[in-house]
Structures are given as structure tokens and as C-alpha cells.
Design a protein around this motif. Structure first.
Motif, PDB file in Angstrom:
ATOM      1  N   VAL A  92      -2.547  -6.342  -7.068  1.00 12.73           N
ATOM      2  CA  VAL A  92      -3.302  -5.126  -6.766  1.00 12.73           C
ATOM      3  C   VAL A  92      -2.353  -3.935  -6.785  1.00 12.73           C
ATOM      4  CG1 VAL A  92      -4.834  -4.023  -5.086  1.00 12.73           C
ATOM      5  CG2 VAL A  92      -4.883  -6.501  -5.381  1.00 12.73           C
ATOM      6  N   SER A  93      -2.884  -2.762  -7.117  1.00 16.35           N
ATOM      7  CA  SER A  93      -2.072  -1.548  -7.130  1.00 16.35           C
ATOM      8  C   SER A  93      -1.562  -1.238  -5.725  1.00 16.35           C
ATOM      9  CB  SER A  93      -2.906  -0.368  -7.646  1.00 16.35           C
ATOM     10  OG  SER A  93      -2.170   0.834  -7.543  1.00 16.35           O
ATOM     11  N   THR A 131       3.510   6.842   0.178  1.00 17.01           N
ATOM     12  CA  THR A 131       2.320   6.867  -0.676  1.00 17.01           C
ATOM     13  C   THR A 131       2.431   7.944  -1.748  1.00 17.01           C
ATOM     14  OG1 THR A 131       1.000   6.101   1.204  1.00 17.01           O
ATOM     15  CG2 THR A 131      -0.184   7.044  -0.663  1.00 17.01           C
ATOM     16  N   ALA A 161      -0.825  -7.587  -1.718  1.00 13.33           N
ATOM     17  CA  ALA A 161      -1.045  -6.830  -2.950  1.00 13.33           C
ATOM     18  C   ALA A 161      -0.081  -7.268  -4.044  1.00 13.33           C
ATOM     19  CB  ALA A 161      -0.878  -5.342  -2.660  1.00 13.33           C
ATOM     20  N   GLY A 206      -0.215   1.502  -4.788  1.00 13.33           N
ATOM     21  CA  GLY A 206      -0.589   2.863  -4.408  1.00 13.33           C
ATOM     22  C   GLY A 206      -1.898   2.907  -3.645  1.00 13.33           C
ATOM     23  N   ASN A 207      -2.907   2.155  -4.106  1.00 15.09           N
ATOM     24  CA  ASN A 207      -4.193   2.123  -3.402  1.00 15.09           C
ATOM     25  C   ASN A 207      -4.047   1.495  -2.020  1.00 15.09           C
ATOM     26  OD1 ASN A 207      -5.457   3.248  -5.654  1.00 15.09           O
ATOM     27  ND2 ASN A 207      -5.883   1.231  -6.553  1.00 15.09           N
ATOM     28  N   VAL A 208      -3.253   0.438  -1.941  1.00 13.84           N
ATOM     29  CA  VAL A 208      -3.037  -0.219  -0.646  1.00 13.84           C
ATOM     30  C   VAL A 208      -2.341   0.730   0.320  1.00 13.84           C
ATOM     31  CG1 VAL A 208      -1.850  -2.122   0.506  1.00 13.84           C
ATOM     32  CG2 VAL A 208      -3.008  -2.512  -1.673  1.00 13.84           C
ATOM     33  N   GLU A 224       2.499   7.279  -5.785  1.00 11.94           N
ATOM     34  CA  GLU A 224       1.487   7.897  -6.644  1.00 11.94           C
ATOM     35  C   GLU A 224       2.094   8.891  -7.638  1.00 11.94           C
ATOM     36  OE1 GLU A 224      -1.320   9.595  -3.975  1.00 11.94           O
ATOM     37  OE2 GLU A 224      -2.421   7.709  -3.682  1.00 11.94           O
ATOM     38  N   ARG A 232      -2.388   3.990   0.273  1.00 12.72           N
ATOM     39  CA  ARG A 232      -3.285   5.076   0.646  1.00 12.72           C
ATOM     40  C   ARG A 232      -4.254   4.633   1.748  1.00 12.72           C
ATOM     41  NH1 ARG A 232      -6.013   5.347  -3.555  1.00 12.72           N
ATOM     42  NH2 ARG A 232      -4.435   6.395  -4.831  1.00 12.72           N
ATOM     43  N   LEU A 233      -4.813   3.433   1.607  1.00  9.48           N
ATOM     44  CA  LEU A 233      -5.725   2.916   2.636  1.00  9.48           C
ATOM     45  C   LEU A 233      -4.993   2.678   3.953  1.00  9.48           C
ATOM     46  CD1 LEU A 233      -7.778   0.365   0.490  1.00  9.48           C
ATOM     47  CD2 LEU A 233      -8.514   2.617   1.306  1.00  9.48           C
ATOM     48  N   GLN A 234      -3.798   2.127   3.877  1.00  8.10           N
ATOM     49  CA  GLN A 234      -3.023   1.884   5.091  1.00  8.10           C
ATOM     50  C   GLN A 234      -2.629   3.189   5.770  1.00  8.10           C
ATOM     51  OE1 GLN A 234      -2.163  -1.007   6.691  1.00  8.10           O
ATOM     52  NE2 GLN A 234      -3.529  -2.067   5.262  1.00  8.10           N
ATOM     53  N   SER A 235      -2.310   4.209   4.989  1.00  8.09           N
ATOM     54  CA  SER A 235      -1.950   5.506   5.554  1.00  8.09           C
ATOM     55  C   SER A 235      -3.114   6.110   6.328  1.00  8.09           C
ATOM     56  CB  SER A 235      -1.500   6.447   4.434  1.00  8.09           C
ATOM     57  OG  SER A 235      -1.206   7.733   4.958  1.00  8.09           O
TER      58      SER A 235
END
Length: 311
Positions: A249-250, A177, A244, A252-254, A181, A256-259
Motif C-alpha cells: 500500500v502507498s 507525510t 503497508a 503516503g496515504n497511510v 508526498e 496521511r491517515l495516521q497524521s
């Protein structure tokens, strides 16, 4: 004309000399040519033997024997001709494909262990003068153990591999992640993760990158990664990345949420293990600690009572 005659005479003399010398040294030339052929053949064979001897014993001896046994198996029991092939291949992949065994080689190894352990149990029972029924039972016991032990070992390897993936996934996902980012692409972030990490998951990501470089579509390579691991968390991550990529979809956002989700799951698993610890500790306490305490605390009193009643 004189010059032409001189040239023809010189050429004729040269040809005659060559024929004479070839006829004179023909046997020697033939022997030397043959020796060169034999020398090149011996050097090639020596190089081949050196390459073979440099390989491990398993690759030189055991694997050819397993292939031979797999080819000699009856048609209905061959892994390549039966329904066991897919299940065995899946189990081997989840266990990390130990020794690079194929389904047929694993089945041949299983049959070899059945026969070997059955003979070992029989030889151990023979010196005792056991009855024929006991000998038959020893054979059956060895065959059953030979059949179950490879499956048990494969299951242990698969379980350890999945546990290692589950433990290291949150940390590696955090690194992935941060790399995404920071501006790296997904493939470049995977390269950075492989460089900075070690273990089963890093090896799987390295294999993923190799498959992508060889031309395999990223989605298919990611799906194969999830199937090889057999871990639900990693399969969830792979599914989210594929979705994604399809929807634009970005990533990076995916990630971050998965992390965050993976760290929450790891915390829940730790709390669950902590709550199970008292129950697991109760069994050794009842079997080993409480009897010792009873002996220490009640032993003198019981001895005093026995002494008083004896008097």
C-alpha cells in the motif's frame, strides 16, 4: 684475480671493522635500544592515561565499580541470571537508557543505594541516642528508600519520555507525510525529519536510520522502535507502516491517515485535560482560597459579635 682479491680484502676489512665497532659500542647500542623501548612504552601509557582522563567521572570510576559489584552478586540475584533481566532492560529502554546502564549495572546501583541510604539513616539516628529498635527501623527505612528511589526515578524518566513522544508525534508525522508526498522515499523522508526536528522522537528516528544502514531489516528496526518508545500511538504508527510495506500500500496515504488520527487524539487529550482542570482546581480552592475568604468576610462580623456579647 687481483680484482677479486681486492674485493675480498675490502669486504673482510669492512666486516672486521663492523665487528670491532659493535664490540666497542655494544653497551651503548643496547642502552639506546632499551631507552627507545621505554620511551615508546611511556608515550603509549601517557596517551592511554590521557584518553582515560578525558572520559567523564562516571565512565572512569562509577561504571567499573558497578560492573565489579554486578559480578560479585550471588548467582540467584544477578540480572544476567535471573528473570529480572528482560524487565529491567525494557524499563531502561523506555526511560531512554540513562547513562547507558545495563541491567546488571542498574541492579548493582540499586543495591549500592540500599546499603548507602541504610548507613546514612543509621548515622543520623546514632547521635540521638535512640534505642536499638529505632536503629533497626532506620536501617530498614534507608534500605527501602534505596530500593524504591531508583525505580521511581526510572519511572519518572519513562513517563516524561513517553509524554514528549506523544506531544511531538503529530508534528513530526506531518513533516514526514509532507516529505513523502513531495516525492521522497521513506528513508529519505526520515533523514529530512531528523535534520529538521529535535527531541526524543528525532533521536529515535536517527537510531532507526543507523540500524537500517547497518543492515538490519526495516521491519525489525521499526518494531524495535515501537518497543523502545513504549508509546501506544507510535506503536500504532509503526504497525501501520509495517502492514503497508507488506501489502504494498502507498505509505503516503497511510501516513496521511495516521497524521489526521494523531491530531484528533491530541485534540481529545487536550479536551480531557480541560475538563479535569476544574476538579483539580477545587482542592487548592477548598484548602487555601476559601478559608482566606471566610476570614476576610466573616472575621469582622465574628469580632463584632464577640465584642457585643462581652459587653
Amino acid at each position: 684475480m687481483e680484482l677479486l682479491i681486492s674485493l675480498l680484502s675490502g669486504l673482510s676489512f669492512t666486516l672486521l671493522s663492523y665487528v670491532f665497532l659493535f664490540h666497542l659500542y655494544r653497551d651503548k647500542i643496547t642502552v639506546q635500544s632499551r631507552l627507545q623501548q621505554v620511551g615508546s612504552l611511556l608515550s603509549w601509557r601517557k596517551k592511554y592515561l590521557d584518553e582515560k582522563l578525558s572520559q567523564p567521572f562516571f565512565e572512569r570510576v562509577i561504571r567499573p565499580l558497578l560492573n565489579l559489584v554486578a559480578e560479585k552478586l550471588p548467582k540467584g540475584t544477578r540480572a544476567a541470571d535471573s528473570k529480572q533481566k528482560l524487565d529491567l532492560q525494557k524499563k531502561l529502554l523506555m526511560a531512554g537508557n540513562p547513562w547507558d546502564l545495563t541491567a546488571g549495572e542498574y541492579l548493582a546501583l540499586q543495591y549500592a543505594m540500599m546499603i548507602g541510604l541504610a548507613l546514612v539513616c543509621l548515622f543520623l539516628a546514632l547521635p540521638s541516642g535512640a534505642s536499638p529498635l529505632v536503629l533497626v527501623l532506620a536501617l530498614l527505612l534507608g534500605a527501602i528508600l534505596g530500593y524504591l528511589l531508583p525505580n521511581y526515578y526510572l519511572g519518572v524518566l519513562a513517563t516524561r519520555r513517553q509524554e514528549e513522544i506523544q506531544d511531538t508525534l503529530p508534528d513530526i508525522l506531518d513533516l514526514l507525510t509532507v516529505s513523502v508526498e513531495a516525492g521522497l522515499g521513506f528513508d529519505a523522508a526520515l533523514v529530512k525529519v531528523v535534520e529538521k526536528s529535535k527531541g526524543v522522537l528525532a533521536e529515535e528516528f536517527s537510531r532507526l536510520l543507523q540500524e537500517i544502514k547497518m543492515g538490519k531489516p526495516r521491519r525489525d528496526a521499526l518494531r524495535d522502535l515501537g518497543l523502545r518508545s513504549g508509546n501506544e500511538d507510535l506503536q500504532t504508527l509503526v504497525g501501520a507502516i509495517i502492514q503497508a510495506d507488506q501489502l504494498g500500500v502507498s505509505i503516503g496515504n497511510v501516513l496521511r491517515l495516521q497524521s489526521a488520527e494523531m491530531r484528533g487524539k491530541r485534540k481529545q487529550r487536550a479536551e480531557e485535560k480541560a475538563m479535569k482542570a476544574p476538579v483539580k482546581m477545587l482542592i487548592p480552592m477548598v484548602l487555601f482560597i476559601f478559608p482566606t475568604l471566610f476570614v476576610v468576610l466573616l472575621g469582622p462580623a465574628i469580632m463584632q459579635m464577640m465584642k457585643t456579647m462581652g459587653n
